[in-house]
Design a protein around this motif. Structure first.
Motif, PDB file in Angstrom:
ATOM      1  N   ASN A 106      18.095 -32.957  28.865  1.00 53.94           N
ATOM      2  CA  ASN A 106      18.839 -32.191  29.852  1.00 53.94           C
ATOM      3  C   ASN A 106      18.425 -30.724  29.747  1.00 53.94           C
ATOM      4  OD1 ASN A 106      20.178 -31.229  27.611  1.00 53.94           O
ATOM      5  ND2 ASN A 106      21.932 -32.587  27.873  1.00 53.94           N
ATOM      6  N   LEU A 107      19.011 -29.892  30.606  1.00 50.45           N
ATOM      7  CA  LEU A 107      18.583 -28.485  30.632  1.00 50.45           C
ATOM      8  C   LEU A 107      18.796 -27.791  29.292  1.00 50.45           C
ATOM      9  CD1 LEU A 107      19.754 -26.962  34.025  1.00 50.45           C
ATOM     10  CD2 LEU A 107      17.436 -27.103  33.112  1.00 50.45           C
ATOM     11  N   LEU A 108      19.854 -28.211  28.606  1.00 48.61           N
ATOM     12  CA  LEU A 108      20.192 -27.559  27.338  1.00 48.61           C
ATOM     13  C   LEU A 108      19.118 -27.789  26.276  1.00 48.61           C
ATOM     14  CD1 LEU A 108      22.710 -26.026  26.385  1.00 48.61           C
ATOM     15  CD2 LEU A 108      23.504 -28.145  25.362  1.00 48.61           C
ATOM     16  N   THR A 109      18.458 -28.907  26.376  1.00 46.85           N
ATOM     17  CA  THR A 109      17.488 -29.268  25.327  1.00 46.85           C
ATOM     18  C   THR A 109      16.055 -29.244  25.858  1.00 46.85           C
ATOM     19  OG1 THR A 109      17.946 -31.559  25.880  1.00 46.85           O
ATOM     20  CG2 THR A 109      19.044 -30.697  23.936  1.00 46.85           C
ATOM     21  N   ILE A 110      15.881 -28.583  26.997  1.00 50.11           N
ATOM     22  CA  ILE A 110      14.590 -28.665  27.680  1.00 50.11           C
ATOM     23  C   ILE A 110      13.425 -28.171  26.820  1.00 50.11           C
ATOM     24  CG2 ILE A 110      14.641 -26.432  28.906  1.00 50.11           C
ATOM     25  CD1 ILE A 110      13.737 -28.185  31.385  1.00 50.11           C
ATOM     26  N   SER A 111      13.695 -27.183  25.950  1.00 51.41           N
ATOM     27  CA  SER A 111      12.572 -26.672  25.166  1.00 51.41           C
ATOM     28  C   SER A 111      12.507 -27.307  23.778  1.00 51.41           C
ATOM     29  CB  SER A 111      12.678 -25.147  25.040  1.00 51.41           C
ATOM     30  OG  SER A 111      13.804 -24.844  24.252  1.00 51.41           O
ATOM     31  N   ASP A 112      13.361 -28.306  23.527  1.00 49.87           N
ATOM     32  CA  ASP A 112      13.342 -28.971  22.219  1.00 49.87           C
ATOM     33  C   ASP A 112      12.449 -30.205  22.262  1.00 49.87           C
ATOM     34  OD1 ASP A 112      15.279 -27.118  21.654  1.00 49.87           O
ATOM     35  OD2 ASP A 112      16.935 -28.499  22.040  1.00 49.87           O
ATOM     36  N   GLU A 155      18.591 -18.104  21.046  1.00 47.32           N
ATOM     37  CA  GLU A 155      19.991 -18.266  20.649  1.00 47.32           C
ATOM     38  C   GLU A 155      20.944 -17.985  21.807  1.00 47.32           C
ATOM     39  OE1 GLU A 155      21.145 -19.784  18.483  1.00 47.32           O
ATOM     40  OE2 GLU A 155      22.898 -18.955  17.492  1.00 47.32           O
ATOM     41  N   GLY A 156      20.492 -17.161  22.756  1.00 48.77           N
ATOM     42  CA  GLY A 156      21.336 -16.808  23.903  1.00 48.77           C
ATOM     43  C   GLY A 156      21.885 -18.037  24.608  1.00 48.77           C
ATOM     44  N   VAL A 157      21.035 -19.042  24.770  1.00 51.24           N
ATOM     45  CA  VAL A 157      21.448 -20.246  25.499  1.00 51.24           C
ATOM     46  C   VAL A 157      22.580 -20.960  24.761  1.00 51.24           C
ATOM     47  CG1 VAL A 157      20.590 -22.421  26.479  1.00 51.24           C
ATOM     48  CG2 VAL A 157      19.047 -20.482  26.241  1.00 51.24           C
ATOM     49  N   ASN A 158      22.650 -20.755  23.436  1.00 53.99           N
ATOM     50  CA  ASN A 158      23.640 -21.500  22.654  1.00 53.99           C
ATOM     51  C   ASN A 158      25.028 -20.863  22.660  1.00 53.99           C
ATOM     52  OD1 ASN A 158      21.764 -23.401  21.906  1.00 53.99           O
ATOM     53  ND2 ASN A 158      21.030 -22.134  20.215  1.00 53.99           N
ATOM     54  N   ARG A 159      25.117 -19.616  23.145  1.00 55.95           N
ATOM     55  CA  ARG A 159      26.404 -18.912  23.041  1.00 55.95           C
ATOM     56  C   ARG A 159      27.512 -19.662  23.760  1.00 55.95           C
ATOM     57  NH1 ARG A 159      25.219 -15.156  19.962  1.00 55.95           N
ATOM     58  NH2 ARG A 159      23.428 -13.777  20.203  1.00 55.95           N
ATOM     59  N   MET A 160      27.165 -20.405  24.794  1.00 56.75           N
ATOM     60  CA  MET A 160      28.192 -21.105  25.570  1.00 56.75           C
ATOM     61  C   MET A 160      28.975 -22.111  24.729  1.00 56.75           C
ATOM     62  SD  MET A 160      25.881 -23.710  27.805  1.00 56.75           S
ATOM     63  CE  MET A 160      24.292 -22.929  27.712  1.00 56.75           C
ATOM     64  N   ARG A 161      28.423 -22.514  23.556  1.00 58.67           N
ATOM     65  CA  ARG A 161      29.143 -23.507  22.753  1.00 58.67           C
ATOM     66  C   ARG A 161      29.870 -22.911  21.556  1.00 58.67           C
ATOM     67  NH1 ARG A 161      24.828 -25.260  18.557  1.00 58.67           N
ATOM     68  NH2 ARG A 161      22.896 -25.048  19.728  1.00 58.67           N
ATOM     69  N   TYR A 162      29.621 -21.616  21.290  1.00 58.45           N
ATOM     70  CA  TYR A 162      30.288 -21.018  20.131  1.00 58.45           C
ATOM     71  C   TYR A 162      31.648 -20.459  20.533  1.00 58.45           C
ATOM     72  CZ  TYR A 162      25.589 -21.075  18.025  1.00 58.45           C
ATOM     73  OH  TYR A 162      24.379 -21.457  17.545  1.00 58.45           O
ATOM     74  N   PRO A 163      32.655 -20.551  19.631  1.00 62.65           N
ATOM     75  CA  PRO A 163      33.948 -19.911  19.927  1.00 62.65           C
ATOM     76  C   PRO A 163      33.767 -18.390  20.060  1.00 62.65           C
ATOM     77  CG  PRO A 163      34.132 -21.405  18.058  1.00 62.65           C
ATOM     78  CD  PRO A 163      32.667 -21.259  18.363  1.00 62.65           C
ATOM     79  N   PRO A 164      34.605 -17.682  20.757  1.00 58.35           N
ATOM     80  CA  PRO A 164      35.773 -18.221  21.460  1.00 58.35           C
ATOM     81  C   PRO A 164      35.359 -19.028  22.696  1.00 58.35           C
ATOM     82  CG  PRO A 164      35.500 -15.887  21.940  1.00 58.35           C
ATOM     83  CD  PRO A 164      34.464 -16.225  20.928  1.00 58.35           C
ATOM     84  N   HIS A 165      35.977 -20.216  22.878  1.00 54.01           N
ATOM     85  CA  HIS A 165      35.687 -21.049  24.041  1.00 54.01           C
ATOM     86  C   HIS A 165      36.417 -20.491  25.256  1.00 54.01           C
ATOM     87  CE1 HIS A 165      33.660 -23.731  21.436  1.00 54.01           C
ATOM     88  NE2 HIS A 165      34.747 -24.110  20.787  1.00 54.01           N
ATOM     89  N   LEU A 221      32.515 -22.910  29.537  1.00 46.30           N
ATOM     90  CA  LEU A 221      32.561 -24.333  29.881  1.00 46.30           C
ATOM     91  C   LEU A 221      31.763 -24.591  31.161  1.00 46.30           C
ATOM     92  CD1 LEU A 221      33.715 -27.192  29.398  1.00 46.30           C
ATOM     93  CD2 LEU A 221      35.694 -26.532  30.755  1.00 46.30           C
ATOM     94  N   GLY A 222      31.917 -23.662  32.100  1.00 44.20           N
ATOM     95  CA  GLY A 222      31.172 -23.777  33.367  1.00 44.20           C
ATOM     96  C   GLY A 222      29.670 -23.814  33.116  1.00 44.20           C
ATOM     97  N   TRP A 223      29.202 -22.925  32.245  1.00 45.42           N
ATOM     98  CA  TRP A 223      27.766 -22.920  31.919  1.00 45.42           C
ATOM     99  C   TRP A 223      27.343 -24.208  31.223  1.00 45.42           C
ATOM    100  CZ3 TRP A 223      24.123 -20.368  34.020  1.00 45.42           C
ATOM    101  CH2 TRP A 223      24.352 -19.089  34.543  1.00 45.42           C
ATOM    102  N   ALA A 224      28.232 -24.665  30.323  1.00 45.12           N
ATOM    103  CA  ALA A 224      27.913 -25.913  29.590  1.00 45.12           C
ATOM    104  C   ALA A 224      27.777 -27.060  30.577  1.00 45.12           C
ATOM    105  CB  ALA A 224      29.000 -26.212  28.562  1.00 45.12           C
ATOM    106  N   ARG A 225      28.708 -27.125  31.554  1.00 44.91           N
ATOM    107  CA  ARG A 225      28.624 -28.189  32.572  1.00 44.91           C
ATOM    108  C   ARG A 225      27.285 -28.102  33.295  1.00 44.91           C
ATOM    109  NH1 ARG A 225      33.132 -30.812  33.825  1.00 44.91           N
ATOM    110  NH2 ARG A 225      32.234 -31.520  35.783  1.00 44.91           N
TER     111      ARG A 225
END
Ligand SMILES: NC(=O)C1=CN([C@@H]2O[C@H](COP(=O)(O)OP(=O)(O)OC[C@H]3O[C@@H](n4cnc5c(N)ncnc54)[C@H](O)[C@@H]3O)[C@@H](O)[C@H]2O)C=CC1
Ligand SMILES: CCCCCCCCCCCCCC(=O)O
Length: 760
Positions: free
Chosen positions: A90-96, A419-429, A434-438
């Protein structure tokens, strides 16, 4: 320590050495097993003859032939099965790098039954070796056949007290439950190949002679002691007499008037089972057969008529040569009857009416389903074999054995950047995160055109970032943990085509190629011209540039092609280095001559055409003497040691290093890709049968001179073979007629284009 404990400890120790992890080691073991069946065929047959009165031909037909097939499949496909399997991202893992890595579980216990002693123990063993395991096998041959290697019930019980990483059991369901109970203590996964009553419905709308002949074969083979034998017949009362007559005719045809003296008719395994089967006759009417002799464990092929569901013979799996016939009013009642019982291992339906067959498949469940035949699904390695519900769990045969006995490990390899892409999953939620995560996880959301434009923009940005952050590609030999380059299993993360379904190189299985008479010889143009060619170290290999005057037509290629360059793939230090393999064998070196279809001006332009590039490949074989035609090539490599350096070979003739066109009529053809990134799927591959000679000294000279762009020695420059994924490999037929020329390409391209999934 008991004998059993010692055996398990030995197996675990062997597994822990890590030797069985090497695919080459597994292939060697499988080849050893292959040898067993050629060298010990008569010993095997003699043992089975003693146990079950199977003839030598019968043992080969029903047991060892299938094993030979399974061994061939495993040997030819193991590299492909064991290779990491890239998956969708998916988009979140596109470069992995995201892939499945099949791994051996450890030590496997195989417990087999006596009825097909070789098939049911060695077939899982092939899967276990292929998957990289060690482990003991508990055989249940009768004592009189193989007294020394016999491990019976008490040994099996002791084995079950040990810890295993998988237990593969074949036998009855009662013991199946004991196996599962023992396995539960260590949470050991199990495969249970059990039995049960496999029903056989005969519709009145069918050719009864043929149906009954096939049912009689399925029932009386091995004296009914086959887990997938049709256990009983369901049919309408109006056809019962005909069914009895036809089964009787088939019995006579197969086993003569006196099956007792017929070499193809078996015996019951022992007196206990003899008595068990004879007891089942109680309360039923014998319509044919019924003769028996306890001292010889002989029971004649027997048919029982008007059998009631409450009859003794209907209370458990028969596993003997009794064939009860039960009356049903039609298909509806047959389906109801089948569904009232446990889910069977096999279900047979004989009918000329597809609607009957469809209803039977749709409205019932069973391990396997056969219409208008019996048993043969066991011999199809591409079908998973196994039960459901009371008839077992898990499946095997072919690749299913490998997968069943492997752990399919999920791997996701991420870099420590972005790391920027990962901020959407770190607290504070927050709702915004959530919108970005979706957005990143669900790529099937309907965004409307504005959203789609935004998505496109984000993807461009992501792609740019990804491209900036990703490293160069490299071969496996260059890769080490502290390197940032992408080795072949990670190419697809940066070059999506490398994960496509038409990738090269491949392993060619010579017995599976399709002979195609529409593959005529080639016309080589300009190959004998004397030219000056430039050689350049490109960082991954050395390229020998060819002028436009060298051209190619014929070979059923869809157009005229001009040569661009040639290069070699090699190993190092005595290791083979060809990219293509034949029947699993890798050759010392491989030559590729790259051609571009006219009128394209470059590889980049040709990439968009499925046959935009024609690659001619030649495999090298080691020869005792030097090949003098390679001298100038070898010398030139010594002048381009480092990335970017170049030299010229004066007065070079391509025809000096490849055979003349009259010797090149015989070749393999398939559609594939470039074997280096971007792995463009635009290549019509031709791999010639004729090999080229090279001495070991010359090979050493070639592999020791150049360096990669990373500065390491340029060795093992080949991509591992890729899955065939349904493609067909064709083989030319010598002396083919020219009028067939267009057919091959038109045929292949329409097959490929028809399957849209194949075009990436
Ligand atoms: N699904 C399949 O592929 C196959 C299933 N079968 C089924 O197997 C059955 C016939 O074989 P069996 O008579 O069961 O064979 P069996 O008597 O040979 O038993 C099978 C295995 O279980 C072990 N065993 C038996 N009792 C045990 C116990 N109390 N504790 C631990 N281990 C024990 C034996 O040592 C043997 O290795 C039939 O139901 C048949 O349908 C047979 C062949 C193939
Ligand atoms: C002409 C070749 C026909 C091959 C049919 C193969 C059927 C083999 C059945 C072997 C079954 C072994 C295990 C079992 O069911 O008990």
């Amino acid at each position: 320590m008991s004998r059993e404990q010692q055996a398990v400890a030995r197996a675990r120790k062997a597994f822990e050495t890590g030797r069985s992890k090497s695919v080459e080691h597994r292939i060697r073991q499988l080849k050893n097993l292959q040898r067993l069946f050629t060298e010990k065929q008569s010993v095997i047959s003699a043992a089975v003859k003693k146990d079950l009165n199977k003839s030598e031909v019968g043992t080969q037909l029903y047991e060892t032939l299938g094993l030979e097939g399974e061994l061939n499949t495993a040997i030819n496909h193991l590299k492909e099965w064991a290779a990491p399997r890239p998956v969708e991202k998916n988009l979140l893992t596109i470069s992995d790098t995201v892939y499945i890595k099949p791994e051996p579980l450890g030590v496997v216990l195989i417990i087999g039954a006596w009825n097909y002693p070789w098939a049911v123990t060695i077939q899982p063993l092939i899967g276990a070796i292929a998957a990289g395991h060690g482990g003991p096998a508990a055989n249940l041959h009768r004592q009189r056949a193989l007294p020394r290697s016999d491990w019976g019930v008490s040994e099996t019980q002791e084995l079950l007290r040990q810890r295993f990483d998988h237990i593969f059991y074949t036998g009855n369901s009662v013991v199946g439950k004991l196996i599962m109970e023992a396995a539960a203590k260590n949470l050991t996964p199990v495969t249970l190949e059990l039995g049960g009553k496999s029903p056989c419905y005969i519709d009145k709308n069918c050719d009864l002679t043929i149906a009954c002949r096939r049912v009689a074969w399925g029932k009386y083979t091995n004296c009914g002691q086959t887990c997938i034998a049709p256990d009983y017949i369901l049919c309408e009362p109006s056809i019962q007499d005909r069914v009895i007559e036809e089964v009787k005719k088939a019995i006579k045809e197969f086993y003569t008037d006196n099956p007792k003296t017929c070499p193809d008719y078996g015996r019951i395994i022992n007196q206990r089972h003899f008595k068990r089967i004879m007891n089942m006759l109680e309360g039923s009417t014998v319509a044919a057969g019924g003769d028996n002799e306890e001292s010889d464990c002989y029971i004649a092929p027997t048919v029982l008529r008007d059998v009631k569901p409450e009859a003794k013979v209907m209370q458990e799996e028969i596993f003997g040569p009794l064939l009860p016939i039960l009356s049903v009013s039609g298909l509806d009642e047959a389906i109801k009857f089948i569904n009232k019982g446990e889910k069977p291992l096999a279900l047979y339906c004989f009918s000329s009416d597809n609607k009957v067959i469809n209803r039977m498949t749709d409205e019932t469940s069973s391990g396997g389903f056969l219409a208008n035949d019996c048993l043969v699904h066991f011999s199809v390695g591409s079908l998973p074999f196994g039960g459901v519900g009371n008839s077992g769990m898990g499946c095997y045969h072919g690749k299913y054995s490998f997968d069943q006995l492997s752990h399919l490990r999920s791997c996701l390899i991420k870099k420590l950047n972005m790391e920027g892409v990962n901020r959407m999953r770190y607290p504070p939620h927050t709702p915004k995160k959530l919108g970005w995560a979706r957005f990143f996880i669900l790529n099937s959301v309907d965004l409307g055109w504005v959203g789609r434009m935004a998505l496109l923009a984000v993807m461009v940005v992501v792609a740019a970032v990804v491209l900036q952050c990703t490293a160069q590609w490299c071969y496996q030999s260059q890769y080490s943990c502290d390197d940032t380059c992408r080795d072949p299993i990670r190419w697809a993360a940066q070059f999506p085509s490398c994960g496509g379904l038409r990738q090269s190189p491949i392993n060619i299985v010579s017995t599976k190629v399709h002979v195609n008479s529409a593959l005529p010889p080639f016309n080589f143009i300009g190959h004998t011209n004397t030219i000056n060619i430039t050689v350049e170290n490109k960082g991954h290999s050395a390229h020998f540039a060819l002028p436009h005057s060298v051209r190619l037509t014929g070979g059923a290629l869809p157009g005229h092609y001009r040569a661009a360059q040639f290069h070699f793939h090699w190993g190092g230090n005595g290791r083979p280095g060809s990219e293509h393999t034949i029947d699993g064998e890798q050759f010392p070196m491989e030559l590729h001559i790259v051609h571009i279809k006219e009128p394209y001006g470059s590889l980049a332009e040709a990439e968009h055409d499925m046959a935009g590039i024609a690659l001619l490949a030649f495999l090298f074989e080691e020869s005792p003497d030097d090949n003098p035609h390679l001298d100038s090539v070898i010398a030139s490599l010594g002048r381009v040691k480092n990335n970017g350096s170049s030299t010229v070979i004066p007065n070079f003739r391509l025809s000096d290093i490849i055979p003349s066109d009259k010797d090149l009529f015989s070749y393999y053809r398939y559609v594939g890709s470039m074997t280096t990134p971007g792995c463009e799927q635009a290549v019509a591959w031709t791999l010639f049968h004729r090999t080229l000679p090279i001495s070991s000294l010359q090979l050493d000279a070639i592999t020791q001179q150049c360096r990669f762009w990373t500065g390491q020695p340029m060795t093992d420059i080949f991509r591992p073979t890729q899955p065939l994924d349904g493609r067909v490999v064709y083989r030319s037929k010598a002396g083919a007629a020219l009028r067939g020329v267009m057919h091959w390409w038109v045929g292949v391209s329409s097959v490929l284009l028809g399957r849209t999934g194949l075009i990436h």
